[in-house]
Motif scaffolding. Structure first.
Motif, mmCIF file in Angstrom:
data_model
loop_
_atom_site.group_PDB
_atom_site.id
_atom_site.type_symbol
_atom_site.label_atom_id
_atom_site.label_comp_id
_atom_site.label_asym_id
_atom_site.label_seq_id
_atom_site.Cartn_x
_atom_site.Cartn_y
_atom_site.Cartn_z
ATOM 1 N N SER A 182 172.511 68.173 10.553
ATOM 2 C CA SER A 182 173.556 68.235 11.580
ATOM 3 C C SER A 182 173.413 69.472 12.454
ATOM 4 O O SER A 182 174.047 69.563 13.513
ATOM 5 C CB SER A 182 174.944 68.217 10.939
ATOM 6 N N ALA A 183 172.600 70.437 12.041
ATOM 7 C CA ALA A 183 172.326 71.585 12.899
ATOM 8 C C ALA A 183 171.532 71.167 14.128
ATOM 9 O O ALA A 183 171.572 71.837 15.158
ATOM 10 C CB ALA A 183 171.550 72.644 12.111
ATOM 11 N N ILE A 184 170.805 70.043 14.003
ATOM 12 C CA ILE A 184 170.033 69.515 15.132
ATOM 13 C C ILE A 184 170.797 68.399 15.828
ATOM 14 O O ILE A 184 170.831 68.327 17.065
ATOM 15 C CB ILE A 184 168.668 68.996 14.638
ATOM 16 N N TRP A 185 171.416 67.517 15.031
ATOM 17 C CA TRP A 185 172.177 66.384 15.573
ATOM 18 C C TRP A 185 173.617 66.487 15.092
ATOM 19 O O TRP A 185 173.960 65.942 14.032
ATOM 20 C CB TRP A 185 171.570 65.060 15.114
ATOM 21 N N PRO A 186 174.487 67.168 15.806
ATOM 22 C CA PRO A 186 175.872 67.358 15.361
ATOM 23 C C PRO A 186 176.594 66.021 15.198
ATOM 24 O O PRO A 186 176.324 65.045 15.914
ATOM 25 C CB PRO A 186 176.490 68.188 16.495
ATOM 26 N N GLY A 187 177.527 65.991 14.230
ATOM 27 C CA GLY A 187 178.305 64.784 14.006
ATOM 28 C C GLY A 187 178.730 64.664 12.560
ATOM 29 O O GLY A 187 178.151 65.291 11.662
ATOM 30 N N ASP A 188 179.756 63.844 12.316
ATOM 31 C CA ASP A 188 180.262 63.666 10.958
ATOM 32 C C ASP A 188 179.312 62.878 10.072
ATOM 33 O O ASP A 188 179.371 62.990 8.841
ATOM 34 C CB ASP A 188 181.621 62.950 10.996
ATOM 35 N N LYS A 240 184.031 61.188 3.623
ATOM 36 C CA LYS A 240 184.775 60.282 2.746
ATOM 37 C C LYS A 240 185.094 60.997 1.442
ATOM 38 O O LYS A 240 184.621 62.100 1.184
ATOM 39 C CB LYS A 240 183.952 59.017 2.465
ATOM 40 N N MET A 241 185.907 60.328 0.595
ATOM 41 C CA MET A 241 186.198 60.919 -0.708
ATOM 42 C C MET A 241 184.914 61.082 -1.513
ATOM 43 O O MET A 241 184.706 62.124 -2.151
ATOM 44 C CB MET A 241 187.207 60.068 -1.483
ATOM 45 N N VAL A 242 184.066 60.054 -1.517
ATOM 46 C CA VAL A 242 182.726 60.231 -2.080
ATOM 47 C C VAL A 242 181.923 60.961 -1.010
ATOM 48 O O VAL A 242 181.356 60.352 -0.103
ATOM 49 C CB VAL A 242 182.084 58.887 -2.455
ATOM 50 N N SER A 243 181.905 62.280 -1.107
ATOM 51 C CA SER A 243 181.443 63.091 0.016
ATOM 52 C C SER A 243 179.934 63.302 0.042
ATOM 53 O O SER A 243 179.372 63.542 1.108
ATOM 54 C CB SER A 243 182.135 64.457 -0.015
ATOM 55 N N ARG A 244 179.270 63.214 -1.118
ATOM 56 C CA ARG A 244 177.825 63.412 -1.152
ATOM 57 C C ARG A 244 177.202 62.503 -2.205
ATOM 58 O O ARG A 244 177.747 62.325 -3.289
ATOM 59 C CB ARG A 244 177.458 64.862 -1.479
ATOM 60 N N VAL A 245 176.044 61.963 -1.873
ATOM 61 C CA VAL A 245 175.216 61.237 -2.833
ATOM 62 C C VAL A 245 173.786 61.700 -2.625
ATOM 63 O O VAL A 245 173.389 62.030 -1.495
ATOM 64 C CB VAL A 245 175.317 59.703 -2.663
ATOM 65 N N PHE A 280 172.939 61.704 -8.263
ATOM 66 C CA PHE A 280 174.278 62.247 -8.433
ATOM 67 C C PHE A 280 175.180 61.840 -7.279
ATOM 68 O O PHE A 280 174.721 61.443 -6.200
ATOM 69 C CB PHE A 280 174.246 63.779 -8.562
ATOM 70 N N ALA A 281 176.464 61.943 -7.532
ATOM 71 C CA ALA A 281 177.486 61.709 -6.505
ATOM 72 C C ALA A 281 178.565 62.765 -6.658
ATOM 73 O O ALA A 281 178.895 63.170 -7.775
ATOM 74 C CB ALA A 281 178.091 60.319 -6.633
ATOM 75 N N GLN A 282 179.100 63.201 -5.532
ATOM 76 C CA GLN A 282 180.175 64.181 -5.547
ATOM 77 C C GLN A 282 181.425 63.568 -4.936
ATOM 78 O O GLN A 282 181.380 63.017 -3.832
ATOM 79 C CB GLN A 282 179.780 65.433 -4.765
ATOM 80 N N ILE A 283 182.525 63.652 -5.688
ATOM 81 C CA ILE A 283 183.815 63.140 -5.213
ATOM 82 C C ILE A 283 184.676 64.333 -4.840
ATOM 83 O O ILE A 283 184.942 65.205 -5.678
ATOM 84 C CB ILE A 283 184.509 62.304 -6.299
ATOM 85 N N LYS A 284 185.112 64.379 -3.596
ATOM 86 C CA LYS A 284 185.937 65.475 -3.105
ATOM 87 C C LYS A 284 187.366 64.968 -2.955
ATOM 88 O O LYS A 284 187.693 64.252 -2.019
ATOM 89 C CB LYS A 284 185.388 65.984 -1.772
ATOM 90 N N PHE A 285 188.224 65.335 -3.911
ATOM 91 C CA PHE A 285 189.603 64.862 -3.893
ATOM 92 C C PHE A 285 190.404 65.534 -2.783
ATOM 93 O O PHE A 285 191.229 64.909 -2.138
ATOM 94 C CB PHE A 285 190.254 65.116 -5.246
ATOM 95 N N ASN A 286 190.172 66.825 -2.587
ATOM 96 C CA ASN A 286 190.785 67.610 -1.509
ATOM 97 C C ASN A 286 189.983 68.890 -1.363
ATOM 98 O O ASN A 286 188.900 69.016 -1.950
ATOM 99 C CB ASN A 286 192.271 67.892 -1.806
ATOM 100 N N GLU A 287 190.504 69.855 -0.603
ATOM 101 C CA GLU A 287 189.757 71.077 -0.349
ATOM 102 C C GLU A 287 189.569 71.923 -1.601
ATOM 103 O O GLU A 287 188.677 72.765 -1.660
ATOM 104 C CB GLU A 287 190.452 71.911 0.736
ATOM 105 N N LYS A 288 190.392 71.706 -2.618
ATOM 106 C CA LYS A 288 190.345 72.551 -3.813
ATOM 107 C C LYS A 288 189.733 71.889 -5.031
ATOM 108 O O LYS A 288 189.358 72.585 -5.986
ATOM 109 C CB LYS A 288 191.763 73.042 -4.162
ATOM 110 N N ASN A 289 189.632 70.572 -5.040
ATOM 111 C CA ASN A 289 189.215 69.866 -6.255
ATOM 112 C C ASN A 289 188.074 68.900 -5.969
ATOM 113 O O ASN A 289 188.136 68.109 -5.013
ATOM 114 C CB ASN A 289 190.397 69.086 -6.846
ATOM 115 N N SER A 290 187.046 68.953 -6.815
ATOM 116 C CA SER A 290 185.904 68.058 -6.654
ATOM 117 C C SER A 290 185.307 67.737 -8.020
ATOM 118 O O SER A 290 185.473 68.481 -8.992
ATOM 119 C CB SER A 290 184.834 68.689 -5.753
ATOM 120 N N LEU A 291 184.608 66.616 -8.075
ATOM 121 C CA LEU A 291 183.957 66.159 -9.302
ATOM 122 C C LEU A 291 182.552 65.705 -8.969
ATOM 123 O O LEU A 291 182.351 64.909 -8.051
ATOM 124 C CB LEU A 291 184.746 64.997 -9.920
#
Length: 336
Positions: A182-188, A240-245, A280-291
């Motif tokens: 995203s440093a080259i192609w900005p976007g969500d 998304k809530m599943v923020s990284r895979v 792996f997958a990362q679930i981001k519940f909110n700014e303070k909690n992740s799994l």
């Protein structure tokens, strides 16, 4: 092998959580030019199925049972970020130093940690640190022990070391390269993350001679000496809530096979390199909690001799790589 009991107590997911949060932390730290203090609690756990030991050369080991062991630990830590701009150029203006401290606790060990990391460029992190801890035996779970010297593998046993009279310690240096497309192609939806790191570490037990075999956090077949750990992460980040895979690739081992020379077994291959591949997958519940949820396929030594989990492996003779499904691991992090 004696390490797989009800609780086995060494998980590396805290380091994984720290790495895949690297970009987020850097962005938030850049917003506070006077410095930023963050505290966190991480709880790690892993489940191990049972897999067979085979005597052939390189091969895939089959699952033979639903349960082989569990492990877990908790880590309470703090990080203080100090912005140290090296110039006005966009590559230099966000340079920062992060000072870290933590204490790791398991049912049979306690281990304080210190670290410092310098980010001179957005894609480069240079870090160093050290840990000191001690362990005890609880309900048969061994936190810290040493292998008795014997010529006969059948008589080989581990003897407990006295807590707070013997200590585990390590110190390490690490370089990390990280990049986000995203440093080259900005976007969500344009975040493809790449990370690669190489760590050099010396680990040992006090009161234990070089070349002796020891156990720490219920994980045996260890020896004093210089080691390396390298990994690579390729991941996709989403809003998304599943923020990284993604996938985690790891390789680690001793540099010198003579770290295990006390048993005079040149066929053990003390410099064996353990490799792992982990989606792996990362679930981001909110700014303070992740799994973070991770599953690993790993390598281990295969031997000429028939053996089981109770065998003291450094007495055996290496023949090749054995690949097996190692574990399913969870890492939950709360940031205060």
């Amino acid at each position: 092998m004696r390490i797989k009991r009800i609780f086995q107590l060494a998980v590396i997911l805290l380091s994984l959580s720290s790495k895949i949060f690297a970009e987020e932390n850097q962005q938030s730290n850049q917003q506070n030019q006077k410095g930023n203090l963050e505290t966190y609690l991480t709880i790690d756990a892993a489940y191990y199925p049972e897999s067979e030991y085979r005597t052939s050369s390189a091969h895939l080991s089959k699952l033979t049972g639903a349960y082989y062991g569990l492990e877990g630990r908790a880590t309470l830590g703090a990080e203080y970020t100090l912005c140290t701009p090296l110039g006005e150029h966009w590559l230099l203006k966000d340079a920062a130093v992060v000072f870290g401290s933590a204490i790791e606790l398991s049912p049979v060990t306690i281990k304080p940690k210190l670290s410092v990391a310098f980010t001179p460029l957005p894609f480069l992190v240079l870090s160093a640190g050290g840990d000191v801890g001690t362990g005890w035996t609880l309900f048969g779970w061994e936190g810290m022990s040493v292998l008795d010297k014997t010529e006969n593998a059948d008589d080989a046993e581990y003897s407990d070391l006295a807590p707070f009279r013997h200590f585990y310690y390590d110190f390490w240096l690490q370089g990390t390269f990280q990049f986000d497309t995203s440093a080259i192609w900005p976007g969500d939806w344009t975040h493809v993350l790449f990370l690669a790191s190489y760590q050099v570490k010396y680990a040992a037990l006090t009161g234990v001679d070089d070349n002796e075999i020891w156990e720490w956090q219920a994980s045996d077949n260890k020896a004093n000496g210089w080691q390396f750990y390298t990994n690579a992460i390729v991941a996709y980040q989403m809003p998304k809530m599943v923020s990284r895979v993604g996938f985690l690739f790891e390789l680690e081992g001793h540099y010198d096979k003579n770290d295990y020379a006390v048993l005079n077994n040149n066929d053990y291959k003390g410099d064996f390199k353990t490799a792992s591949i982990s989606p792996f997958a990362q679930i981001k519940f909110n700014e303070k909690n992740s799994l973070t949820i991770l599953a690993s396929v790993s390598s281990r030594r295969a031997f000429k001799e028939e053996h089981d989990e109770t065998t003291v492996e450094p007495y055996l003779n290496y023949t090749g790589y054995e690949w097996y499904f190692r574990r399913i691991a969870l890492s939950y992090t709360h940031r205060f």
